[in-house]
Design an enzyme around this catalytic site. Structure first.
Site, PDB file in Angstrom:
ATOM      1  N   CYS A 198       4.546 -17.252  -3.845  1.00  0.00           N
ATOM      2  CA  CYS A 198       3.619 -18.386  -3.756  1.00  0.00           C
ATOM      3  C   CYS A 198       2.791 -18.310  -2.459  1.00  0.00           C
ATOM      4  CB  CYS A 198       4.401 -19.685  -3.897  1.00  0.00           C
ATOM      5  SG  CYS A 198       3.370 -21.101  -4.236  1.00  0.00           S
ATOM      6  N   HIS A 246       8.160 -19.025  -8.733  1.00  0.00           N
ATOM      7  CA  HIS A 246       9.244 -19.087  -7.743  1.00  0.00           C
ATOM      8  C   HIS A 246      10.549 -18.537  -8.302  1.00  0.00           C
ATOM      9  CE1 HIS A 246       7.370 -21.523  -4.514  1.00  0.00           C
ATOM     10  NE2 HIS A 246       6.566 -21.895  -5.490  1.00  0.00           N
ATOM     11  N   GLU A 253      13.200 -17.947  -6.690  1.00  0.00           N
ATOM     12  CA  GLU A 253      14.350 -18.601  -6.027  1.00  0.00           C
ATOM     13  C   GLU A 253      14.684 -19.952  -6.663  1.00  0.00           C
ATOM     14  OE1 GLU A 253      11.340 -18.774  -5.018  1.00  0.00           O
ATOM     15  OE2 GLU A 253      10.948 -20.617  -3.893  1.00  0.00           O
TER      16      GLU A 253
END
Lengths: 221, 111
Positions: free
Chosen positions: A86, A195, A197
């Site tokens: 990002c 994302h 994560e």
């Protein structure tokens, strides 16, 4: 193997990334303030999401001038894996470590939602454990995610198999050619808007992103 | 004006046009405009045109492109030097992203 998650003023996905690496992937990871970062101490580095320097002037541009990025360039030259998530992707394009630009979303809104993505290549430091053509789910959360390159560069990206992820179905930000993530020619630097994560544990809705970090551990093993 | 290689540097008729005779450094007002290249869509400009101007009866508007304006004060010995400093700085610090943006520098006067 030792990983660095680099923290800039305004990073806000740094602790999520640190948690996934330490507690889910179980790899030795440091959270490092950008001014203290020394690439020679690490085998891979992750530029997390957030709003480094408040996105002033242009998302990622001020962090691109942090001394940490000179160290990141050196690591990249040594073929160590570098991932920009990002805002980290925005920093990588503004540092010219990846081609292109990330412009304001076509819809002019901050978009925060789950997306389906197609893995376009297994040949990168962060996709080698996926299967080409596989659909995966990861969330996005950004205001400037419209990937843009001129036609000539787009052709080059396609020719060199540098597009690693494309949005499937709805294109959430107007990115050219539905591009969600790319890699450099050497395939060790990857930038993506979604994302991983936030998609590394089933309890959060998907663990499709975990393999991205596991791929990194296997780079050139 | 468009792209990284063809920087447009436009002077203003009201601006100073000669070096200081006594070497006193002057503060120049410099405007740096950054906008999307024509190939890069400008959804903000399109929304302003369609949803504000056209809907309010200003059908005469044919296109709107948005951008970013930086008003910078630069100390220099001459207008040319101020322009050159702004030009070098814009390239050195990537004030614009040459992939997607053009950058225009204009001297607007001096203080």
């Amino acid at each position: 193997m030792k990983i660095a998650v680099i923290q800039f003023p305004g990073s806000n996905c740094d602790l999520d990334t640190l948690h996934v690496l330490r507690d889910v992937v179980r790899v030795d990871t440091d959270l490092v303030w950008h001014k203290d970062f020394r690439g020679q101490n690490y085998d891979a580095a992750i530029l997390p999401g957030g709003f480094s320097y408040g996105d002033h002037l242009r998302a990622g541009i001020i962090a691109a001038y942090s001394p940490a990025m000179a160290s990141i360039k050196k690591m990249a030259d040594e073929n160590k894996p570098i991932l920009g998530i990002c805002n980290g992707f925005q920093i990588l394009v503004e540092s010219s470590l990846l081609p292109g630009a990330l412009l304001r979303n076509s819809c002019l809104k901050f978009v925060c939602k789950w997306t389906t993505l197609k893995v376009e290549t297994e040949s990168s430091a962060f996709t080698q454990l996926y299967k080409k053509g596989q659909n995966i789910r990861m969330p996005i959360a950004h205001n400037e995610g419209r990937y843009f390159v001129e036609e000539e560069t787009l052709e080059e990206l396609r020719r060199n198999d540098q597009v690693i992820l494309r949005y499937v179905g709805e294109n959430p930000n107007g990115a050219i050619d539905d591009i969600a993530g790319i890699c450099n020619k050497e395939r060790n630097i990857v930038g993506l808007m979604p994302h991983p994560e936030r998609a590394s544990e089933i309890i959060l809705g998907s663990n499709d992103g975990k393999r991205m970090f596991e791929s990194m551990l296997n780079w050139h093993k | 004006m468009i792209g990284s290689k063809s920087f447009h540097v436009a002077g203003n008729s009201h601006a100073a046009n000669s070096s200081s005779q006594f070497g006193v450094r002057i503060m120049y007002l410099v405007e740096i405009v950054v906008g999307n290249k024509p190939q890069a869509k400008d959804p903000e400009g399109q929304t302003i045109m369609k949803d504000l101007m056209h809907k309010s009866g200003y059908d005469c508007v044919r296109d709107v492109r948005t951008g970013k304006l930086l008003k910078v004060q630069i100390e220099a010995n001459s207008e040319e030097e101020a322009k050159q400093k702004a030009f070098d700085m814009c390239n050195d610090l990537r004030i614009y992203n040459p992939v997607a943006h053009y950058c225009k520098i204009e001297i607007r006067g001096k203080t």
